[in-house]
Design a protein around this motif. Structure first.
Motif, PDB file in Angstrom:
ATOM      1  N   LEU A   4       0.886  -1.124  -0.041  1.00  0.00           N
ATOM      2  CA  LEU A   4      -0.019  -0.057  -0.050  1.00  0.00           C
ATOM      3  C   LEU A   4       0.814   1.347  -0.086  1.00  0.00           C
ATOM      4  O   LEU A   4       1.886   1.431   0.783  1.00  0.00           O
ATOM      5  CB  LEU A   4      -1.019  -0.122   1.187  1.00  0.00           C
ATOM      6  N   ARG A   5       0.358   2.301  -0.758  1.00  0.00           N
ATOM      7  CA  ARG A   5       1.088   3.429  -0.951  1.00  0.00           C
ATOM      8  C   ARG A   5       0.755   4.352   0.191  1.00  0.00           C
ATOM      9  O   ARG A   5       1.443   5.001   0.877  1.00  0.00           O
ATOM     10  CB  ARG A   5       0.870   4.234  -2.075  1.00  0.00           C
ATOM     11  N   PHE A   6      -0.582   4.384   0.627  1.00  0.00           N
ATOM     12  CA  PHE A   6      -1.213   5.386   1.690  1.00  0.00           C
ATOM     13  C   PHE A   6      -1.626   4.330   2.732  1.00  0.00           C
ATOM     14  O   PHE A   6      -1.759   3.268   2.782  1.00  0.00           O
ATOM     15  CB  PHE A   6      -2.366   6.076   1.079  1.00  0.00           C
ATOM     16  N   ASP A   7      -1.586   5.264   3.970  1.00  0.00           N
ATOM     17  CA  ASP A   7      -1.800   4.448   5.281  1.00  0.00           C
ATOM     18  C   ASP A   7      -2.923   5.326   5.980  1.00  0.00           C
ATOM     19  O   ASP A   7      -3.142   6.245   5.408  1.00  0.00           O
ATOM     20  CB  ASP A   7      -0.676   3.831   6.030  1.00  0.00           C
ATOM     21  N   ARG A   8      -2.697   5.232   7.160  1.00  0.00           N
ATOM     22  CA  ARG A   8      -3.458   5.897   8.233  1.00  0.00           C
ATOM     23  C   ARG A   8      -3.523   7.338   8.184  1.00  0.00           C
ATOM     24  O   ARG A   8      -4.261   8.161   8.484  1.00  0.00           O
ATOM     25  CB  ARG A   8      -3.765   5.428   9.838  1.00  0.00           C
ATOM     26  N   ALA A   9      -2.090   7.668   7.729  1.00  0.00           N
ATOM     27  CA  ALA A   9      -1.674   9.239   7.639  1.00  0.00           C
ATOM     28  C   ALA A   9      -2.688   9.885   6.583  1.00  0.00           C
ATOM     29  O   ALA A   9      -2.927  11.034   6.668  1.00  0.00           O
ATOM     30  CB  ALA A   9      -0.437   9.512   7.186  1.00  0.00           C
ATOM     31  N   HIS A  10      -3.208   9.093   5.524  1.00  0.00           N
ATOM     32  CA  HIS A  10      -3.975   9.792   4.635  1.00  0.00           C
ATOM     33  C   HIS A  10      -5.332   9.915   5.018  1.00  0.00           C
ATOM     34  O   HIS A  10      -5.834  11.126   4.647  1.00  0.00           O
ATOM     35  CB  HIS A  10      -4.434   8.505   3.358  1.00  0.00           C
ATOM     36  N   THR A  11      -5.694   9.116   6.134  1.00  0.00           N
ATOM     37  CA  THR A  11      -7.068   9.609   6.877  1.00  0.00           C
ATOM     38  C   THR A  11      -6.830  11.056   7.636  1.00  0.00           C
ATOM     39  O   THR A  11      -8.071  11.541   7.604  1.00  0.00           O
ATOM     40  CB  THR A  11      -7.629   8.356   7.555  1.00  0.00           C
ATOM     41  N   ASP A  12      -5.826  11.057   8.336  1.00  0.00           N
ATOM     42  CA  ASP A  12      -5.508  12.227   8.999  1.00  0.00           C
ATOM     43  C   ASP A  12      -5.435  13.322   7.992  1.00  0.00           C
ATOM     44  O   ASP A  12      -6.144  14.438   8.366  1.00  0.00           O
ATOM     45  CB  ASP A  12      -4.034  12.253   9.476  1.00  0.00           C
ATOM     46  N   ASP A  13      -4.910  13.240   6.981  1.00  0.00           N
ATOM     47  CA  ASP A  13      -5.277  14.128   5.837  1.00  0.00           C
ATOM     48  C   ASP A  13      -6.370  14.406   5.422  1.00  0.00           C
ATOM     49  O   ASP A  13      -7.000  15.619   5.076  1.00  0.00           O
ATOM     50  CB  ASP A  13      -4.062  14.047   4.899  1.00  0.00           C
ATOM     51  N   LEU A  14      -7.288  13.490   5.359  1.00  0.00           N
ATOM     52  CA  LEU A  14      -8.773  13.650   4.737  1.00  0.00           C
ATOM     53  C   LEU A  14      -9.453  14.549   5.793  1.00  0.00           C
ATOM     54  O   LEU A  14     -10.226  15.706   5.410  1.00  0.00           O
ATOM     55  CB  LEU A  14      -9.202  12.254   4.708  1.00  0.00           C
ATOM     56  N   MET A  15      -9.187  14.336   7.127  1.00  0.00           N
ATOM     57  CA  MET A  15      -9.912  15.165   8.123  1.00  0.00           C
ATOM     58  C   MET A  15      -9.721  16.700   8.026  1.00  0.00           C
ATOM     59  O   MET A  15     -10.241  17.455   8.086  1.00  0.00           O
ATOM     60  CB  MET A  15      -9.702  14.385   9.456  1.00  0.00           C
ATOM     61  N   SER A  16      -8.283  16.904   7.807  1.00  0.00           N
ATOM     62  CA  SER A  16      -7.918  18.306   7.541  1.00  0.00           C
ATOM     63  C   SER A  16      -8.295  18.802   6.065  1.00  0.00           C
ATOM     64  O   SER A  16      -8.997  19.875   6.391  1.00  0.00           O
ATOM     65  CB  SER A  16      -6.266  18.591   7.423  1.00  0.00           C
ATOM     66  N   PHE A  17      -8.660  18.009   5.206  1.00  0.00           N
ATOM     67  CA  PHE A  17      -9.312  18.407   3.806  1.00  0.00           C
ATOM     68  C   PHE A  17     -10.555  18.989   4.121  1.00  0.00           C
ATOM     69  O   PHE A  17     -11.260  19.697   3.651  1.00  0.00           O
ATOM     70  CB  PHE A  17      -9.193  17.340   3.038  1.00  0.00           C
ATOM     71  N   LEU A  18     -11.377  17.746   4.940  1.00  0.00           N
ATOM     72  CA  LEU A  18     -12.806  18.219   4.972  1.00  0.00           C
ATOM     73  C   LEU A  18     -13.054  19.384   5.860  1.00  0.00           C
ATOM     74  O   LEU A  18     -13.950  20.230   5.593  1.00  0.00           O
ATOM     75  CB  LEU A  18     -13.382  16.985   6.044  1.00  0.00           C
TER      76      LEU A  18
END
Length: 432
Positions: free
Chosen positions: A5-19
């Motif tokens: 996998l290229r992305f991990d839970r850090a992607h979800t952290d960034d999603l919350m910032s994006f939202l």
């Protein structure tokens, strides 16, 4: 053989910032563009002549963005791989004459946008965001991200049947938020918004404003395996597709057999019929101009479209533990089970068997689990930009997404792993 996998839970952290940073479609596309700029993409104007140079480019139009990456040496007839999504969410929108009120309360006149769950906007602290249009033809983004508005619910003492017969809300009478006390003053809201934006109120000639819940996204649950937040439908997909396109653009051009594309449209929640919606000409125009800018002919355009595939990514329904009977008895998508393949034989979703194979191959390549979703035969099926994209442009389209709860609520819920699993599947798809 699957890749790591290229992305991990850090992607979800960034999603919350994006939202949190994207309370309107206009903010969402600006934030997506900023991420693409960091990856080396550059904006091109629709009114300018385009060149056929390699690299990443994007077009912004209102609340929509189309971005694409041309590998070095790509032929004019090279097919596209498109990750499609939408930037809008059901909510409340400010009316042209916004200043209203009664009985000593100052209120804001709003119109209901899309199929929002009205009760989720009650008794919630709301900010105000969107864009204002200025006299010189420019626009200014506005985000008043503090407790400014509130739609107060009627006390149970005055509505004894609310808990026994269900809450009944009149969209016109009961959804107008309050924002202060005193007499109603014409022009009051726009003067306030202009001051917040740092412009003269006399320069504001138009606005597209909408309340938003100010509570930030958060992890939820004993083991933080869930995420609660606003506008997951469908900024979760916009964020994943943006990250995936940037990742593919960072690969060796020789390893990219297609032209990867992000297409994030506005107005999906009310039918997509606008100049920034999926039922408008934006995507087709951008793809055609890309072909012609590389010296292609109409024949090249036809060849490119014939080999193109679009994954239309939108949220879907996870099985609800309190209402399992509302779901198909043999299809129960679960949180953190991976992205879902959405199927409806009446073409409310565009997926067919061939499209299933494309999606399955991408997930296998990415090492990502996936699930199938169909609606209960006794329940009406929703739809997406998928069938519109397939019919309007004659390209193969597959409907996918992430399974969530509380869809169309002011605050939705998904598994914390699913956003990055979706992004990994999109990387594998876009890269071919």
């Amino acid at each position: 053989m699957s890749s790591p996998l290229r992305f991990d839970r850090a992607h979800t952290d960034d999603l919350m910032s994006f939202l949190a940073a994207s309370p309107s479609p206009y903010h969402a596309v600006a934030n997506a563009a900023a991420r693409l700029e960091e990856a080396g993409f550059r904006q091109v104007e629709e009114t300018a002549a385009w060149d056929g140079s390699a690299g990443g480019k994007y077009v912004l139009r209102g609340g929509a963005i189309v971005a694409w990456y041309v590998p070095e040496g790509a032929a004019a007839h090279t097919p596209f791989r498109i990750a499609g999504a939408h930037t809008d969410s059901p909510n409340l929108r400010v009316k042209p004459l916004p200043d209203t009120g009664a009985h000593g309360w100052r209120q804001i006149a709003v119109e209901v946008y899309g199929g929002t769950l009205l009760n989720t906007w009650l008794d919630r602290d709301l900010g105000l965001a969107g864009r204002i249009s200025l006299r010189d033809g420019t626009h200014r983004l506005v985000n008043i991200d503090r407790a400014l508005l509130r739609v107060p619910q009627l006390a149970v003492h005055l509505d004894r049947s609310a808990n026994t017969e269900g809450l009944k809300l009149d969209r016109q009478k009961h959804m107008q938020p309050i924002w202060g006390l005193g007499d109603v003053e014409e022009g009051d809201l726009i003067r306030f918004v202009a001051e917040e934006a740092g412009v003269d109120a006399e320069e504001v000639t138009g606005w597209d404003l909408m309340p938003h819940a100010i509570e930030p996204p958060s992890y939820l649950g004993r083991d933080r395996e869930l995420v609660a937040g606003p506008r997951m439908d469908n900024l979760l997909s916009v964020h994943a597709a943006t990250a995936a396109l940037a990742a593919v653009a960072g690969q060796d051009d020789a390893d990219i057999p297609y032209i990867p594309v992000l297409a994030a449209f506005d107005h999906e929640e009310n039918g997509s019929q606008s100049d920034t919606g999926a039922d408008g000409p934006l995507l087709g125009s951008v793809l055609e101009r890309s072909v012609f800018a590389r010296g292609g002919t109409f024949e090249d355009r036809a060849r490119a479209f014939a080999g193109t595939v679009c994954l239309s990514s939108d949220t879907g329904h996870a099985v609800h533990p309190n209402y399992a009977e509302r779901h198909d008895p043999t299809h129960h998508p679960v949180a953190n089970g991976g992205p879902i393949l959405k199927v409806n034989v009446n073409m409310r979703y565009a997926t067919d068997g061939s499209g299933r194979a494309v999606f399955a191959a991408a997930c296998e390549k990415a090492g990502v689990p996936w699930q199938s979703f169909v609606s209960n035969n006794a329940m009406p099926c929703g739809t997406t930009i998928g069938p519109i994209t397939a019919a309007r442009h004659g390209i193969q389209t597959v409907d996918i997404g992430v399974a969530i709860l509380s869809m169309h609520s002011a605050r939705e819920l998904c598994g914390a792993d699913d956003p990055y699993l979706l992004a990994n599947a999109l990387v594998a798809f876009l890269a071919g």
